[in-house]
Design a protein around this motif. Structure first.
Motif, PDB file in Angstrom:
ATOM      1  N   ASN A  68      38.301  48.775  41.925  1.00 18.98           N
ATOM      2  CA  ASN A  68      39.036  47.762  42.666  1.00 18.98           C
ATOM      3  C   ASN A  68      38.202  46.522  42.918  1.00 18.98           C
ATOM      4  O   ASN A  68      36.974  46.549  42.847  1.00 18.98           O
ATOM      5  CB  ASN A  68      39.510  48.328  44.010  1.00 18.98           C
ATOM      6  N   GLU A  72      40.898  42.807  49.055  1.00 22.49           N
ATOM      7  CA  GLU A  72      42.278  43.241  48.824  1.00 22.49           C
ATOM      8  C   GLU A  72      43.221  42.549  49.784  1.00 22.49           C
ATOM      9  O   GLU A  72      42.814  42.065  50.858  1.00 22.49           O
ATOM     10  CB  GLU A  72      42.415  44.753  48.938  1.00 22.49           C
ATOM     11  N   ARG A  74      46.060  42.877  52.316  1.00 17.67           N
ATOM     12  CA  ARG A  74      46.731  43.822  53.200  1.00 17.67           C
ATOM     13  C   ARG A  74      47.750  43.067  54.044  1.00 17.67           C
ATOM     14  O   ARG A  74      47.387  42.364  54.981  1.00 17.67           O
ATOM     15  CB  ARG A  74      45.730  44.539  54.106  1.00 17.67           C
ATOM     16  N   THR A  81      36.234  44.663  50.999  1.00 17.07           N
ATOM     17  CA  THR A  81      36.080  46.095  50.780  1.00 17.07           C
ATOM     18  C   THR A  81      34.645  46.375  50.335  1.00 17.07           C
ATOM     19  O   THR A  81      33.833  45.467  50.208  1.00 17.07           O
ATOM     20  CB  THR A  81      37.059  46.602  49.700  1.00 17.07           C
ATOM     21  N   LEU A 108      41.283  40.543  43.877  1.00 20.90           N
ATOM     22  CA  LEU A 108      42.395  41.254  44.514  1.00 20.90           C
ATOM     23  C   LEU A 108      42.997  42.363  43.645  1.00 20.90           C
ATOM     24  O   LEU A 108      43.988  42.981  44.038  1.00 20.90           O
ATOM     25  CB  LEU A 108      43.520  40.291  44.956  1.00 20.90           C
ATOM     26  N   LYS A 110      43.713  45.919  42.114  1.00 18.49           N
ATOM     27  CA  LYS A 110      43.655  47.259  42.698  1.00 18.49           C
ATOM     28  C   LYS A 110      44.252  48.261  41.721  1.00 18.49           C
ATOM     29  O   LYS A 110      45.290  48.012  41.116  1.00 18.49           O
ATOM     30  CB  LYS A 110      44.419  47.286  44.023  1.00 18.49           C
TER      31      LYS A 110
END
Length: 325
Positions: A68, A72, A74, A81, A108, A110
């Motif tokens: 990843n 990220e 959210r 992260t 970003l 994932k």
């Protein structure tokens, strides 16, 4: 007229870094995002921002295994992260912190991707980091005499390879639960004691069965080392063959800066003995190396039965204090 290889390499490097990276500020985060085109690919890395005008020491953090992005989304908020924000929070603006996305991983991103599977290896990952370091020390306000390279878990051997490639450009290297001998050592030890492969799925109740499984898997990987379709424990044969055929010990044997090895004694991902093997072997080679064992700490340096202690922050503080000595 033939150009000597070393001169050609210098000219190539100069042409690469004559290019300017595309730079974007990350909102509500203390980083700028850099995108730098190299050959036909683009590498993405991030450098912490600072209000200081003088050259500052550089800390490069190399994250452990994973597929990843370092950030990220959210619910519309961009969050960090992989533990890199702790480096910024401990160091504040006294250092510049550099982190990079792995080959094949975009900002970003994932989840699994063919791009990561096809591109990721020790060589590609190390070269990405070398290019990011060279770019920032040539284009940003960096104290070139104070550069710390810290690798956690899988990042240990990667940081060691980068230090080997860059030699005296890197003043300090910290290996954080990052093996010592090849990762095959930990696979063997944990297969032996039943930490690994002792499940209903594997159906291998004896040590001999589990060790033979590891040996057979490794033989299969070596027979097809560049395969990006076959996987072992979620990662391609290309990844395994490139990382396991060398080690922290091998790579740091050619490095003459200061070395710090940090290891939790209750780690169930990297065998704790690997740190002592690395420490003693590097001592025999005359290296400037120190060992810090963190009692009852797991792979992320959480202290078992002491949840009130932020072990990750603690080891970063120890590392930065050592860096400052």
């Amino acid at each position: 007229m033939k150009i000597r290889p070393i001169i050609f390499f210098i000219l190539l490097a100069n042409s690469i870094f004559a290019q300017k990276a595309k730079i974007d500020f990350l909102p509500n985060l203390p980083y700028d995002k850099y995108e730098l085109k190299i050959d036909k690919d683009t590498i993405t890395f991030y450098l912490s921002v600072t209000s200081h005008k003088e050259n500052l020491p550089l800390i490069i953090y190399v994250q452990g295994s994973g597929i990843n992005s370092l950030f990220e989304n959210r619910n519309g908020q961009i969050v960090p992260t992989s533990g890199h924000m702790a480096w910024f929070n401990v160091g504040q603006e006294k250092y510049r912190v550099l982190i990079a996305e792995k080959p094949g991983v975009k900002y970003l991103q994932k989840g699994e991707s063919k791009s990561f599977d096809h591109k990721f290896s020790l060589e590609s990952w190390s070269n990405t980091i070398v290019n990011a370091i060279n770019y920032v020390i040539q284009n940003e306000k960096i104290d070139k005499h104070k550069i710390l390279l810290a690798g956690h878990s899988e990042g240990g051997v990667v940081a060691s390879r980068v230090a080997n490639l860059m030699k005296d450009k890197i003043s300090n290297v910290a290996i954080m639960a990052g093996e010592g001998p090849s990762q095959l050592y930990s696979l063997y030890k944990f297969a032996d004691d039943g930490t690994f492969f002792n499940t209903k799925e594997h159906n291998m109740p004896t040590s001999e069965e589990r060790i033979n499984y590891v040996k057979e898997k490794w033989a299969d990987i070596l027979a097809d080392p560049t395969n990006t379709e076959k996987k072992f424990l979620g990662f391609t044969y290309l990844r395994w063959s490139s990382l396991l055929q060398t080690s922290v010990i091998d790579e740091l044997s050619n490095y003459n800066g200061r070395i710090l090895i940090l290891q939790g004694t209750s780690d169930k991902a990297v065998h704790p003995e690997s740190a002592t093997v690395a420490y003693t072997t590097l001592l025999t080679k005359g290296k400037n190396v120190e060992l810090k064992l963190i009692e009852n700490a797991d792979h992320s340096f959480n202290i078992l039965e002491k949840p009130e202690i932020d072990g990750w922050k603690m080891v970063i503080e120890k590392t930065i204090n050592w860096f400052n000595q």
